[in-house]
Scaffold this active site. Structure first.
Site, PDB file in Angstrom:
ATOM      1  N   ASP A 447       0.822  -1.214   0.000  1.00 51.40           N
ATOM      2  CA  ASP A 447       0.000   0.000   0.000  1.00 51.40           C
ATOM      3  C   ASP A 447       0.852   1.259   0.000  1.00 51.40           C
ATOM      4  OD1 ASP A 447       0.833  -0.753   2.632  1.00 51.40           O
ATOM      5  OD2 ASP A 447      -0.485   0.799   3.439  1.00 51.40           O
ATOM      6  N   GLU A 448       0.249   2.333  -0.472  1.00 55.84           N
ATOM      7  CA  GLU A 448       0.731   3.698  -0.316  1.00 55.84           C
ATOM      8  C   GLU A 448       2.171   3.910  -0.784  1.00 55.84           C
ATOM      9  OE1 GLU A 448      -2.069   5.387   3.256  1.00 55.84           O
ATOM     10  OE2 GLU A 448      -0.205   4.420   3.851  1.00 55.84           O
ATOM     11  N   VAL A 449       2.565   3.218  -1.852  1.00 59.38           N
ATOM     12  CA  VAL A 449       3.836   3.562  -2.491  1.00 59.38           C
ATOM     13  C   VAL A 449       3.626   4.894  -3.203  1.00 59.38           C
ATOM     14  CG1 VAL A 449       5.508   2.913  -4.252  1.00 59.38           C
ATOM     15  CG2 VAL A 449       4.556   1.168  -2.714  1.00 59.38           C
TER      16      VAL A 449
END
Length: 638
Positions: A447-449
């Site tokens: 997530d949330e790269v």
């Protein structure tokens, strides 16, 4: 008591996110000079830093360190103030301000760190109203303390027995199940009287356990007469039935005015979903092994069967890895002079926390005995500040500092997918994890790269040219496909957050993704062929504030998630009928940025966790908010 105090207030001007005003009071007997002031706050200053009355020397995620004007002296009983604009967002709740503060004296010399008391964040010129009741008063139509509520129930109330005991001739397995559930009850309610007894006495009622028959996994049936008969086809069903009996008798003993124990009747019950989970983030705030086992007990009491253990993140690496001892020697410690800066309420003292492999084995065994599968998560390739701090070769050394920032404000926090050192590291990590965790799934985050990650990396540019990749998310997809292959080689299946599907994703066959950003994401994932667990922030993130009022603590990015909404929300939502088989279940998520105390944890997690448990177990048509509100008052606290 500290000799220094930090007050912080917020004004909505200028738009869009207003101004944070910080005031340091000198309550000591000596003038204050030659110092630095640091605080941690999820309301962050953003570049270009706009500060009036101070200089922001360092901002690392939510850690801010300021230098006062040259030659400033704060006399005893006086204060110094500065203002910060260009914030990352507008604060919405009392917990959005500074969580901790540190005064560093003689910063160029001996460096003495001093704790600073911190006030709550208050908005200027705004009337503050206490939040109202979060649940209705509650109303029972049937006087039985069962949570989650069964699929089918027909009972007649009777006299409350002294305790329940095994019927004569009970098998060793039945006796062990009795003992296990009584021990669970005793751990959760140590002040309450015993509800299950191994020895028949005057006033007890016998329970006969029959293993076998045509029951779904985890299902059970109770036939209640002078002798109670519990039937199930597996250990989980037996345990579930005994827990329901224990819940009813516990309720009848602690609140006899509201609850009764049945004299006769039947309960026929089975779980609605196979995945009835809760996640716990132990990276942002560390919970020791005893806390984790306590949490597992609470899950079992509510017939939940998945514990998603979020073991790594930017703020700390919590799992011992024999091949890389530095991950927990330095990567699990935060402090003013540590490799990792203070975050999320940390003060002067270094904070450290990790689980040894022996502790992990104990937790996994405890969970297994309660019918709970532990799904471990190492969050990769993003959220890796702690890992990269101690193993820098997992990044591109030529990549410019602060080439990109995560949404939480960490710079260059993603493992580089173009370096073979990354996959060598993961191979050793996965080898140790599969020995510790027998679960089918290994959760790898995903997530949330940050968009823009790796684009200034020489290695990444060469890989993109070689593989015909474009941008951050196709690089991430390349990484995820390699990771999925590595897990398959070790007999494990990839689980991840919904962003794993970005940039082309991985083979959907067998992959399990968790839809968290919004409910519609789950339907899109199912259309793409992924199995899905629904865990939308708008309903099942238990760190979200429970009311709109400023004085209600918690996060706000997904709006307000009241206990009523968490209970009544239907994860199936608009799922087309043909996609329903892809929906494997639901899960609560407990992110711990705001949980600086056990009191905050209990206030925000309960009763919403119990509501998610009922949503995971009880058929939609059997849910009843007012009944739930009456029963949930009995829930055990963390």
């Amino acid at each position: 008591m500290s000799s220094y105090r930090l007050e912080n207030t917020w004004s909505p001007e200028p738009a869009p996110f207003g101004t944070l005003k910080v005031t340091l009071w000198n309550l000591s007997e000596t003038p204050l000079s030659d110092f630095r002031l640091a605080y941690t706050s999820l309301t962050r200053a953003m570049k270009p830093f706009t500060v009036s009355g101070a200089e922001l020397e360092l901002r690392d995620a939510n850690y801010h360190r300021y230098a006062p004007p040259a030659d400033l002296v704060v006399a005893p009983g006086e204060s110094w103030s500065f203002e910060v604009t260009n914030l990352n967002r507008d604060p919405r709740h009392i917990t959005d301000g500074a969580k901790s503060a540190i005064l560093t004296l003689d910063p160029a010399g001996a460096k003495t760190h001093v704790e600073v008391e911190v006030s709550d964040l208050y908005p200027e010129g705004r009337e503050l109203v206490e939040p109202g009741p979060l649940l209705p008063e509650g109303k029972l139509t049937e006087p039985y303390a069962i949570l989650p509520w069964p699929a089918a129930l027909e009972l007649e109330a009777g006299e409350t027995p002294l305790a329940l005991c095994p019927a004569p001739g009970a098998s060793r397995e039945a006796l062990a199940a009795f003992s296990q559930v009584e021990a669970l009850h005793r751990r959760l309610y140590p002040e309450a009287r015993t509800v299950l007894s191994m020895v028949p006495m005057p006033g007890t009622r016998a329970v006969a356990i029959e293993m076998g028959g045509d029951f779904a996994e985890g299902a059970y049936a109770l036939e209640i007469a002078e002798v109670i008969t519990l039937k199930a086809a597996d250990d989980d069903g037996i345990r579930h039935g005994l827990i329901v009996l224990a819940q009813m008798l516990h309720g009848a003993t602690v609140d006899a005015a509201s609850f009764r124990f049945p004299a006769s009747g039947t309960i026929t019950d089975a779980p609605r979903y196979g995945w009835r989970g809760s996640h716990l983030d132990v990276s942002r705030q560390f919970w020791d092994a005893a806390d984790v086992t306590r949490f597992l007990d609470i899950l079992a009491w509510h017939r939940m069967n998945i514990f998603h253990w979020h073991l790594t993140d930017d703020e700390g690496w919590r799992m011992e890895v024999k091949a890389y001892p530095q991950l927990t020697e330095a990567g699990a410690t935060r402090g003013p002079d540590a490799l990792l800066t203070p975050q999320l309420g940390n003060g002067v003292d270094e904070v450290h926390g990790h689980y040894t492999q022996d502790q992990i084995r104990d937790v996994v065994a405890h969970a297994g005995a309660l019918g709970i599968t532990v799904v471990p998560e190492v969050d990769i390739p993003g959220h890796c500040t702690a890992a990269l701090a101690v193993i820098p070769e997992l990044a591109d050394p030529q990549e410019a500092p602060e080439s990109y920032h995560s949404v939480q404000g960490f710079a260059n926090n993603a493992l580089n997918p173009a370096r073979e050192e990354t996959y060598d590291f993961l191979a050793k990590l996965f080898d140790e994890m599969v020995e510790l965790f027998p679960a089918k799934y290994l959760h790898i985050g995903g997530d949330e790269v940050a968009d823009g990650s790796w684009l200034n990396s020489h290695y990444a540019r060469l890989l993109m040219e070689k593989e015909g990749l474009s941008g951050t998310f196709e690089l991430q997809s390349y990484f995820m496909r390699r990771v999925a292959g590595m897990l398959a080689e070790r007999g494990r299946v990839l689980a991840g957050w919904n962003e794993v599907a970005h940039g082309g994703g991985v083979d959907p066959e067998g992959t399990l993704l968790m839809a968290w950003e919004k409910p519609e994401v789950g339907i899109e994932l199912a259309k793409e062929g992924y199995d899905v667990v629904m865990t939308p922030g708008q309903a099942y993130y238990l760190d979200m504030a429970q009311a709109e009022e400023w004085l209600e603590p918690g996060a706000a990015w997904a709006g307000t998630s009241t206990p009523v909404h968490s209970y009544t929300y239907e994860a199936e939502g608009e799922f087309p009928e043909e996609l329903r088989p892809r929906l494997k279940g639901i899960q609560a998520c407990i992110w711990c940025e705001h949980f600086t105390s056990r009191a905050y944890f209990n206030r925000l997690v309960f009763p919403r966790l119990c509501g998610v448990a009922e949503a995971a177990w009880t058929p939609k048509e059997r849910k009843d908010l007012h009944r739930y509100a009456a029963i949930v008052k009995l829930h055990p606290a963390f």
